[in-house]
Design a protein around this motif. Structure first.
Motif, PDB file in Angstrom:
ATOM      1  N   ASN A 231       0.835  -1.203   0.000  1.00 52.31           N
ATOM      2  CA  ASN A 231       0.000   0.000   0.000  1.00 52.31           C
ATOM      3  C   ASN A 231       0.872   1.257   0.000  1.00 52.31           C
ATOM      4  O   ASN A 231       0.599   2.221  -0.723  1.00 52.31           O
ATOM      5  N   PHE A 232       1.930   1.234   0.823  1.00 50.40           N
ATOM      6  CA  PHE A 232       2.842   2.381   0.865  1.00 50.40           C
ATOM      7  C   PHE A 232       3.543   2.570  -0.482  1.00 50.40           C
ATOM      8  O   PHE A 232       3.690   3.697  -0.970  1.00 50.40           O
ATOM      9  N   SER A 233       3.968   1.455  -1.099  1.00 50.41           N
ATOM     10  CA  SER A 233       4.649   1.539  -2.393  1.00 50.41           C
ATOM     11  C   SER A 233       3.724   2.107  -3.459  1.00 50.41           C
ATOM     12  O   SER A 233       4.137   2.927  -4.292  1.00 50.41           O
ATOM     13  N   PHE A 234       2.458   1.685  -3.422  1.00 49.00           N
ATOM     14  CA  PHE A 234       1.507   2.178  -4.422  1.00 49.00           C
ATOM     15  C   PHE A 234       1.241   3.670  -4.213  1.00 49.00           C
ATOM     16  O   PHE A 234       1.176   4.437  -5.184  1.00 49.00           O
ATOM     17  N   GLU A 235       1.111   4.086  -2.952  1.00 45.63           N
ATOM     18  CA  GLU A 235       0.911   5.507  -2.678  1.00 45.63           C
ATOM     19  C   GLU A 235       2.127   6.321  -3.116  1.00 45.63           C
ATOM     20  O   GLU A 235       1.995   7.437  -3.628  1.00 45.63           O
ATOM     21  N   ARG A 236       3.310   5.744  -2.910  1.00 46.02           N
ATOM     22  CA  ARG A 236       4.533   6.428  -3.323  1.00 46.02           C
ATOM     23  C   ARG A 236       4.593   6.580  -4.841  1.00 46.02           C
ATOM     24  O   ARG A 236       5.019   7.618  -5.357  1.00 46.02           O
ATOM     25  N   LEU A 237       4.141   5.546  -5.558  1.00 48.45           N
ATOM     26  CA  LEU A 237       4.114   5.628  -7.021  1.00 48.45           C
ATOM     27  C   LEU A 237       3.105   6.673  -7.485  1.00 48.45           C
ATOM     28  O   LEU A 237       3.365   7.403  -8.453  1.00 48.45           O
ATOM     29  N   GLU A 238       1.955   6.736  -6.820  1.00 50.44           N
ATOM     30  CA  GLU A 238       0.967   7.748  -7.180  1.00 50.44           C
ATOM     31  C   GLU A 238       1.522   9.158  -6.948  1.00 50.44           C
ATOM     32  O   GLU A 238       1.323  10.055  -7.779  1.00 50.44           O
ATOM     33  N   TYR A 239       2.202   9.341  -5.829  1.00 49.82           N
ATOM     34  CA  TYR A 239       2.814  10.644  -5.539  1.00 49.82           C
ATOM     35  C   TYR A 239       3.862  10.980  -6.600  1.00 49.82           C
ATOM     36  O   TYR A 239       3.936  12.120  -7.082  1.00 49.82           O
ATOM     37  N   LEU A 240       4.671   9.984  -6.970  1.00 41.20           N
ATOM     38  CA  LEU A 240       5.699  10.205  -7.985  1.00 41.20           C
ATOM     39  C   LEU A 240       5.074  10.547  -9.328  1.00 41.20           C
ATOM     40  O   LEU A 240       5.550  11.437 -10.048  1.00 41.20           O
ATOM     41  N   GLN A 241       4.009   9.849  -9.667  1.00 43.47           N
ATOM     42  CA  GLN A 241       3.324  10.113 -10.936  1.00 43.47           C
ATOM     43  C   GLN A 241       2.719  11.519 -10.940  1.00 43.47           C
ATOM     44  O   GLN A 241       2.813  12.239 -11.941  1.00 43.47           O
ATOM     45  N   ASN A 242       2.100  11.911  -9.822  1.00 49.32           N
ATOM     46  CA  ASN A 242       1.535  13.263  -9.733  1.00 49.32           C
ATOM     47  C   ASN A 242       2.626  14.322  -9.822  1.00 49.32           C
ATOM     48  O   ASN A 242       2.426  15.381 -10.436  1.00 49.32           O
ATOM     49  N   THR A 243       3.779  14.042  -9.215  1.00 51.64           N
ATOM     50  CA  THR A 243       4.901  14.982  -9.296  1.00 51.64           C
ATOM     51  C   THR A 243       5.373  15.150 -10.737  1.00 51.64           C
ATOM     52  O   THR A 243       5.626  16.268 -11.202  1.00 51.64           O
ATOM     53  N   LEU A 244       5.468  14.019 -11.449  1.00 52.99           N
ATOM     54  CA  LEU A 244       5.896  14.078 -12.846  1.00 52.99           C
ATOM     55  C   LEU A 244       4.906  14.857 -13.699  1.00 52.99           C
ATOM     56  O   LEU A 244       5.296  15.684 -14.537  1.00 52.99           O
ATOM     57  N   LEU A 245       3.626  14.600 -13.493  1.00 59.15           N
ATOM     58  CA  LEU A 245       2.611  15.329 -14.263  1.00 59.15           C
ATOM     59  C   LEU A 245       2.654  16.819 -13.937  1.00 59.15           C
ATOM     60  O   LEU A 245       2.469  17.662 -14.820  1.00 59.15           O
ATOM     61  N   GLY A 246       2.929  17.144 -12.647  1.00 55.70           N
ATOM     62  CA  GLY A 246       3.052  18.550 -12.275  1.00 55.70           C
ATOM     63  C   GLY A 246       4.240  19.209 -12.948  1.00 55.70           C
ATOM     64  O   GLY A 246       4.155  20.350 -13.423  1.00 55.70           O
ATOM     65  N   LEU A 247       5.375  18.489 -13.015  1.00 56.35           N
ATOM     66  CA  LEU A 247       6.560  19.033 -13.683  1.00 56.35           C
ATOM     67  C   LEU A 247       6.314  19.235 -15.177  1.00 56.35           C
ATOM     68  O   LEU A 247       6.760  20.225 -15.768  1.00 56.35           O
ATOM     69  N   ILE A 248       5.601  18.284 -15.773  1.00 55.09           N
ATOM     70  CA  ILE A 248       5.285  18.408 -17.201  1.00 55.09           C
ATOM     71  C   ILE A 248       4.379  19.618 -17.439  1.00 55.09           C
ATOM     72  O   ILE A 248       4.565  20.381 -18.398  1.00 55.09           O
ATOM     73  N   ASN A 249       3.401  19.816 -16.562  1.00 57.09           N
ATOM     74  CA  ASN A 249       2.507  20.969 -16.697  1.00 57.09           C
ATOM     75  C   ASN A 249       3.273  22.280 -16.533  1.00 57.09           C
ATOM     76  O   ASN A 249       3.016  23.256 -17.256  1.00 57.09           O
TER      77      ASN A 249
END
Length: 315
Positions: A231-249
């Motif tokens: 669960n922690f790993s999945f949340e960490r991946l979601e956070y990482l994905q959101n960070t990447l999308l934020g950087l792209i934006n």
């Protein structure tokens, strides 16, 4: 292919011949491993055990009654074993049948957990006196392997996070890799939860030897910790994905800002050029200096616009 494990003279030996079942008693046999068997081999084992062996379709059912069930003479358990691949993971259904202390397993692919337990049985036969102990040992080994996979995925997540922290360029392939890692994490969690359901059902049964219950309780605790970790790993991946999308934006916004600034800077001179480009007579001096004056006015308009933008912190 069939591999029959039986006790003799304090040792555990095996035979690949179903015909040997005619000379063996139910008390001697501890495990019958059916690896992609033929119908004839399945039939011989069913006669020896006095019960039916579930089909692959039944093993892949997700209902609770299909995952674990009991009769007066037999126990049926079905669970998935995760097979890691170069990019994605695959689920392989395995059936377990326990009757009179004999374990029968049905699988279609080679599994490391089975190979490890078979090797240990030859070396330490006293640790595997019955099919119940072998069944629990297979689950223990499988959960250990799942824990290793979770640890490897955690390291991969840490590497991806490091790439993002260093400000490295993010490509489409990078995002797809993170998405695939999310899929693998969900599959690992699903696989572990499936084991939890089976072990919980075993603990509710009164057919298992009491000495096994302590191991099963430890496995339940291990599974709970692994679920929390996934669960922690999945949340960490979601956070990482959101960070990447934020950087792209942010990167896209910077590009749009540049285009907007260029457009705004060119608007005053464009207006002036448009006025004097009309098909009417708009003289200033009527000489060559008209062009010089207009160019100067355009540059002056651009300079004024730059000063205004900088004062308002738009540049």
């Amino acid at each position: 292919m069939v591999q029959i494990f039986y006790k003799t003279d304090g040792k555990i030996i095996s035979t690949p011949k179903c015909g040997d079942l005619d000379t063996l008693s139910i008390e001697d046999v501890v495990w019958i491993d059916l690896f992609a068997p033929t119908e004839e081999e399945k039939h011989d084992v069913e006669i020896f055990l006095g019960t039916t062996i579930q089909s692959r379709a039944m093993a892949e059912e997700i209902e609770s009654s299909s995952r674990y069930s009991e009769t007066e003479t037999a126990i049926y358990a079905n669970t998935n074993f995760l097979i890691p691949g170069p990019d994605e993971y695959a689920m392989e259904a395995v059936s377990f049948i326990l009757t009179d202390g004999v374990l029968a397993t049905l699988r279609e692919v080679s599994l490391r957990s089975f190979t490890d337990i078979q090797r240990r049985m030859y070396a330490l036969p006293k640790m595997y006196p019955s099919g119940y102990h072998i069944f629990v040992a297979i689950l223990e080994n499988r959960i250990d392997l799942d824990a290793d996979m979770i640890e490897l995925m955690s390291k991969e997540i840490a590497q991806y996070s490091k790439h993002v922290s260093l400000g490295e360029n993010v490509s489409d392939e990078f995002l797809l890799d993170i998405n695939q890692l999310q899929e693998n994490t969900m599959m690992v969690r699903e696989n572990i939860v499936d084991k939890q359901r089976v072990i919980s059902s075993i603990l509710k049964s009164d057919k298992y030897p009491p000495e096994i219950h302590e191991k099963l309780n430890v496995l339940i605790k291990d599974i709970a910790s692994l679920i929390n970790h996934t669960n922690f790993s999945f949340e960490r991946l979601e956070y990482l994905q959101n960070t990447l999308l934020g950087l792209i934006n942010l990167e896209q916004n910077k590009i749009m800002k540049v285009f907007t600034q260029v457009s705004l800077l060119l608007m005053p001179p464009t207006l002036i050029a448009s006025i004097y480009g009309m098909n009417v007579h708009l003289p200033i001096t009527g000489t060559f200096w008209d062009f010089v004056i207009l160019a100067g006015v355009m540059l002056l308009a651009v300079g004024v616009a730059i000063i205004i933008f900088k004062k308002r912190k738009m540049m």
